[in-house]
Design a protein around this motif. Structure first.
Motif, PDB file in Angstrom:
ATOM      1  N   LEU A  76       0.836  -1.203   0.000  1.00 16.67           N
ATOM      2  CA  LEU A  76       0.000   0.000   0.000  1.00 16.67           C
ATOM      3  C   LEU A  76       0.874   1.258   0.000  1.00 16.67           C
ATOM      4  CD1 LEU A  76      -3.032   0.818   0.120  1.00 16.67           C
ATOM      5  CD2 LEU A  76      -2.734   1.076   2.583  1.00 16.67           C
ATOM      6  N   SER A  77       1.954   1.209   0.811  1.00 16.59           N
ATOM      7  CA  SER A  77       2.874   2.358   0.854  1.00 16.59           C
ATOM      8  C   SER A  77       3.509   2.574  -0.521  1.00 16.59           C
ATOM      9  CB  SER A  77       3.994   2.131   1.868  1.00 16.59           C
ATOM     10  OG  SER A  77       3.515   1.522   3.003  1.00 16.59           O
ATOM     11  N   CYS A  78       3.869   1.467  -1.179  1.00 15.00           N
ATOM     12  CA  CYS A  78       4.471   1.570  -2.520  1.00 15.00           C
ATOM     13  C   CYS A  78       3.484   2.215  -3.500  1.00 15.00           C
ATOM     14  CB  CYS A  78       4.855   0.195  -3.050  1.00 15.00           C
ATOM     15  SG  CYS A  78       6.257  -0.524  -2.245  1.00 15.00           S
ATOM     16  N   VAL A  79       2.216   1.786  -3.421  1.00 15.69           N
ATOM     17  CA  VAL A  79       1.190   2.337  -4.328  1.00 15.69           C
ATOM     18  C   VAL A  79       1.055   3.844  -4.084  1.00 15.69           C
ATOM     19  CG1 VAL A  79      -1.273   2.292  -4.915  1.00 15.69           C
ATOM     20  CG2 VAL A  79      -0.066   0.160  -4.536  1.00 15.69           C
ATOM     21  N   ILE A  80       0.993   4.239  -2.802  1.00 17.28           N
ATOM     22  CA  ILE A  80       0.855   5.672  -2.467  1.00 17.28           C
ATOM     23  C   ILE A  80       2.070   6.455  -2.970  1.00 17.28           C
ATOM     24  CG2 ILE A  80       0.721   7.333  -0.542  1.00 17.28           C
ATOM     25  CD1 ILE A  80      -0.875   5.119   0.984  1.00 17.28           C
ATOM     26  N   LEU A  81       3.262   5.873  -2.729  1.00 13.07           N
ATOM     27  CA  LEU A  81       4.509   6.529  -3.142  1.00 13.07           C
ATOM     28  C   LEU A  81       4.562   6.703  -4.670  1.00 13.07           C
ATOM     29  CD1 LEU A  81       6.920   7.350  -1.292  1.00 13.07           C
ATOM     30  CD2 LEU A  81       8.105   5.344  -2.144  1.00 13.07           C
ATOM     31  N   LEU A  82       4.205   5.639  -5.375  1.00  9.72           N
ATOM     32  CA  LEU A  82       4.243   5.699  -6.846  1.00  9.72           C
ATOM     33  C   LEU A  82       3.202   6.679  -7.380  1.00  9.72           C
ATOM     34  CD1 LEU A  82       4.741   1.892  -7.585  1.00  9.72           C
ATOM     35  CD2 LEU A  82       6.370   3.688  -8.129  1.00  9.72           C
ATOM     36  N   ALA A  83       2.026   6.713  -6.725  1.00  7.58           N
ATOM     37  CA  ALA A  83       0.981   7.659  -7.140  1.00  7.58           C
ATOM     38  C   ALA A  83       1.462   9.089  -6.912  1.00  7.58           C
ATOM     39  CB  ALA A  83      -0.302   7.385  -6.355  1.00  7.58           C
ATOM     40  N   LEU A  84       2.147   9.293  -5.797  1.00  2.72           N
ATOM     41  CA  LEU A  84       2.682  10.625  -5.476  1.00  2.72           C
ATOM     42  C   LEU A  84       3.735  11.045  -6.505  1.00  2.72           C
ATOM     43  CD1 LEU A  84       2.525  12.781  -3.091  1.00  2.72           C
ATOM     44  CD2 LEU A  84       4.600  11.712  -2.250  1.00  2.72           C
ATOM     45  N   PHE A  85       4.627  10.112  -6.832  1.00  2.10           N
ATOM     46  CA  PHE A  85       5.666  10.406  -7.830  1.00  2.10           C
ATOM     47  C   PHE A  85       5.023  10.756  -9.173  1.00  2.10           C
ATOM     48  CE2 PHE A  85       8.999   7.388  -5.737  1.00  2.10           C
ATOM     49  CZ  PHE A  85       9.149   8.303  -4.708  1.00  2.10           C
ATOM     50  N   SER A  86       3.986   9.975  -9.534  1.00  2.00           N
ATOM     51  CA  SER A  86       3.312  10.219 -10.817  1.00  2.00           C
ATOM     52  C   SER A  86       2.655  11.590 -10.806  1.00  2.00           C
ATOM     53  CB  SER A  86       2.242   9.164 -11.092  1.00  2.00           C
ATOM     54  OG  SER A  86       2.776   7.910 -10.888  1.00  2.00           O
ATOM     55  N   TYR A  87       2.022  11.932  -9.679  1.00  2.08           N
ATOM     56  CA  TYR A  87       1.364  13.227  -9.566  1.00  2.08           C
ATOM     57  C   TYR A  87       2.405  14.343  -9.714  1.00  2.08           C
ATOM     58  CZ  TYR A  87      -1.166  17.191  -7.597  1.00  2.08           C
ATOM     59  OH  TYR A  87      -1.725  18.424  -7.430  1.00  2.08           O
ATOM     60  N   LEU A  88       3.521  14.178  -8.993  1.00  4.92           N
ATOM     61  CA  LEU A  88       4.579  15.197  -9.052  1.00  4.92           C
ATOM     62  C   LEU A  88       5.156  15.318 -10.462  1.00  4.92           C
ATOM     63  CD1 LEU A  88       6.624  14.502  -5.780  1.00  4.92           C
ATOM     64  CD2 LEU A  88       5.395  16.592  -6.337  1.00  4.92           C
ATOM     65  N   GLY A  89       5.394  14.179 -11.077  1.00  2.00           N
ATOM     66  CA  GLY A  89       6.052  14.172 -12.380  1.00  2.00           C
ATOM     67  C   GLY A  89       5.154  14.516 -13.544  1.00  2.00           C
ATOM     68  N   PHE A  90       3.937  13.974 -13.543  1.00  2.00           N
ATOM     69  CA  PHE A  90       3.067  14.154 -14.717  1.00  2.00           C
ATOM     70  C   PHE A  90       2.110  15.342 -14.600  1.00  2.00           C
ATOM     71  CE2 PHE A  90       4.002   9.519 -15.012  1.00  2.00           C
ATOM     72  CZ  PHE A  90       4.671   9.554 -16.215  1.00  2.00           C
ATOM     73  N   VAL A  91       1.755  15.732 -13.370  1.00  2.00           N
ATOM     74  CA  VAL A  91       0.774  16.807 -13.206  1.00  2.00           C
ATOM     75  C   VAL A  91       1.452  18.128 -12.842  1.00  2.00           C
ATOM     76  CG1 VAL A  91      -1.350  17.522 -12.032  1.00  2.00           C
ATOM     77  CG2 VAL A  91      -0.941  15.100 -12.493  1.00  2.00           C
ATOM     78  N   CYS A  92       2.318  18.110 -11.835  1.00  2.00           N
ATOM     79  CA  CYS A  92       2.906  19.375 -11.352  1.00  2.00           C
ATOM     80  C   CYS A  92       3.930  19.955 -12.319  1.00  2.00           C
ATOM     81  CB  CYS A  92       3.565  19.154  -9.998  1.00  2.00           C
ATOM     82  SG  CYS A  92       2.364  18.840  -8.711  1.00  2.00           S
ATOM     83  N   PHE A  93       4.634  19.079 -13.085  1.00  2.00           N
ATOM     84  CA  PHE A  93       5.700  19.614 -13.936  1.00  2.00           C
ATOM     85  C   PHE A  93       5.353  19.508 -15.419  1.00  2.00           C
ATOM     86  CE2 PHE A  93       7.736  18.806  -9.931  1.00  2.00           C
ATOM     87  CZ  PHE A  93       8.570  19.889  -9.777  1.00  2.00           C
TER      88      PHE A  93
END
Lengths: 254, 261
Positions: free
Chosen positions: B244-261
């Protein structure tokens, strides 16, 4: 002058890089998703046929899998031999592909499977190659290397050449084709969907040629010859010491 | 044979630490999704995040910078090579130009930027692979492959190759030392000839060893079936928590990488 110095540095880097980078394996992260998927689809039939052949042979000869595993390990070790590059007076070494040898001994389809396994281990434990680039690496080293080496060996045999020369041609041709495969894989990176197809192909072909020339002009040209000689000596040595091994594997006729 | 010494470096994976204790399926999920996100990214942010997080995780299990540096140097040099190749072929704005043996070469800004992205993808991807190799043994990977229904034949061959690789490396090194002591490597041609007989001996020995290994295995009941005797245990609560932590972490990375930048 200001421009010449950095430019010379870049050229030197381009020439030295493939030696250092063991140019035959495209490293992790290089391929965009579309190309990664493309190469995986391309190699899949070879892996499936290779696995089916292994399964069939395993049923017929119970000791075949240990044999494939051991020969695979031997070819893996062989592919790590540090062959000195002749023009550089031993300052640089290059590593043979080894797939010509495995294709000669075990056949091209099984050799593709062996190459895939060797590349998987190398990607994980040597950081050479990668998992998303496994497809293109299997294509260049496994498919092109194995099939070209196997057919070069059989053709040389049909022409009635001595065993050394058969091995030599298998080694040289498989190594050349492996680098050609790597150059194709890298050259296609500059292929752009936005351009018209002939122009995009022309750009890619130019890049492929440049990469192939860089590989060949540095260590890999002399390495092809060296690998050919090593494979030639190796196969003749096995025939001289234990001819039964080559006869059992149907490499030579009884 | 210097390069082969790195293979033996999988002893890190045999150590007892919090990363090696994580279930192999959870690690494969994280690394697999991470590698896909890494090659999907259009910005250097995601690869850099993977690079830094993997580095920090490896630091927590005391993997030295030197060890990582040795593994990273070749892929990174390959990354530089690719950056230059793409720089020479893509884009419009010329930043550096010249001719080499009558061949016009020009480095372009847009191409170099794409090359830089590829370079960071190499760094991020290789670091993710190192995270897996430093914390997971090949036996566990084979077990996971079995669980994923990968053909048994492939897993068997992989196990055999890995099992006998170390033995053959040792034998090769012994034979090389003997050849060296008999001046087998003094000239280029002698070196090539020595490598030829070494490769030949290696094939002969591997085939003899394969016959002996099969005889020994058959006497213990091997009939061509699976050779992995250990199986993965079902996932427990702690594994689900890490997943679950991995899923949250990967979702966070995706959000940071694909949405914020």
């Amino acid at each position: 002058m200001k421009r010449i110095i950095p430019f010379s540095l870049i050229l030197i880097s381009i020439i030295i890089m493939p030696n250092l980078a063991l140019g035959m394996h495209i490293t992790e992260g290089i391929l965009p998703p579309k190309w990664a998927i493309f190469w995986f689809i391309l190699i899949m039939p070879f892996i499936v046929i290779g696995t089916l052949k292994l399964k069939k042979k395993k049923r017929e000869v119970p000791g075949f899998l240990p044999l494939v595993g051991l020969v695979g390990a031997a070819v893996f070790v062989f592919s790590c031999f540090p062959i000195p590059v002749v023009g550089l007076n031993g300052m640089a070494t290059a590593h043979p592909a080894g797939t010509g040898m495995s294709a000669m001994l075990l056949g091209p389809f099984v050799s593709v499977v062996i190459a895939g396994i060797a590349l998987f281990i190398q990607a994980l434990f040597l950081a050479h190659g990668g998992l998303t680039t496994l497809g293109v690496n299997i294509f260049s080293m496994g498919v092109l290397g194995s099939f070209s080496g196997y057919f070069a060996f059989r053709l040389a045999q049909r022409m009635g050449l001595k065993l050394f020369w058969c091995g030599f041609f298998a080694g040289v041709v498989s190594d050349l084709c492996t680098y050609m495969g790597t150059s194709i894989g890298l050259g296609l990176l500059v292929f752009e969907g936005g351009e018209s197809f002939p122009i995009a192909i022309m750009h890619s072909a130019k890049a492929m040629l440049e990469i192939f020339v860089v590989f060949m002009a540095t260590s890999q040209g002399p390495l092809c010859i060296a690998e050919g000689i090593v494979v030639g000596f190796a196969i003749s040595y096995v025939y001289k010491v234990r001819p039964g091994i080559l006869q059992n594997l149907k490499v030579v006729k009884v | 044979m210097e390069i082969l010494k790195h293979v033996v470096m999988d002893h890190f994976a045999h150590r007892d630490n919090w990363l090696t204790k994580i279930d192999v399926r959870v690690k494969l999920f994280y690394i697999g999704v991470g590698l896909i996100l890494n090659i999907l990214s259009n910005d250097i942010m995601i690869p850099l995040v993977f690079f830094v997080t993997s580095l920090i995780l490896l630091m927590t299990i005391k993997v030295s910078f030197v060890t990582l540096g040795i593994r990273m140097i070749m892929p990174l040099l390959f990354g530089v090579f690719i950056m230059l190749i793409v720089g020479l072929h893509k884009g419009e704005t010329v930043v550096l130009s010249g001719s080499f043996m009558g061949y016009e070469l020009a480095l372009r800004k847009e191409g170099l930027l794409i090359g830089l992205l590829l370079f960071t993808k190499v760094a991020g991807g290789v670091m993710l692979l190192l995270l897996l190799s430093f914390t997971t043994t090949i036996t566990k990977i084979c077990m996971a492959a079995c669980w994923m229904k990968i053909p048994e034949t492939l897993i068997e061959v992989l196990s055999f190759v890995y099992r006998y690789l170390f033995l053959l490396i040792e034998e090769t090194e012994t034979m090389m030392s003997s050849q060296r002591s008999r001046l087998g490597y003094v000239t280029w041609f002698k070196t090539i000839k020595s490598f030829g007989s070494l490769a030949g001996t290696l094939i002969i020995r591997s085939i003899i060893r394969a016959e002996n290994a099969h005889t020994a295995m058959a006497s213990r009941g091997y009939d061509g079936g699976r050779i992995l005797t250990i199986q993965l245990t079902p996932l427990v609560r702690s594994d689900y928590a890490i997943l679950l932590s991995c899923v949250i972490l990967l979702a966070l990375f995706s959000y940071l990488g694909f949405v914020c930048f």
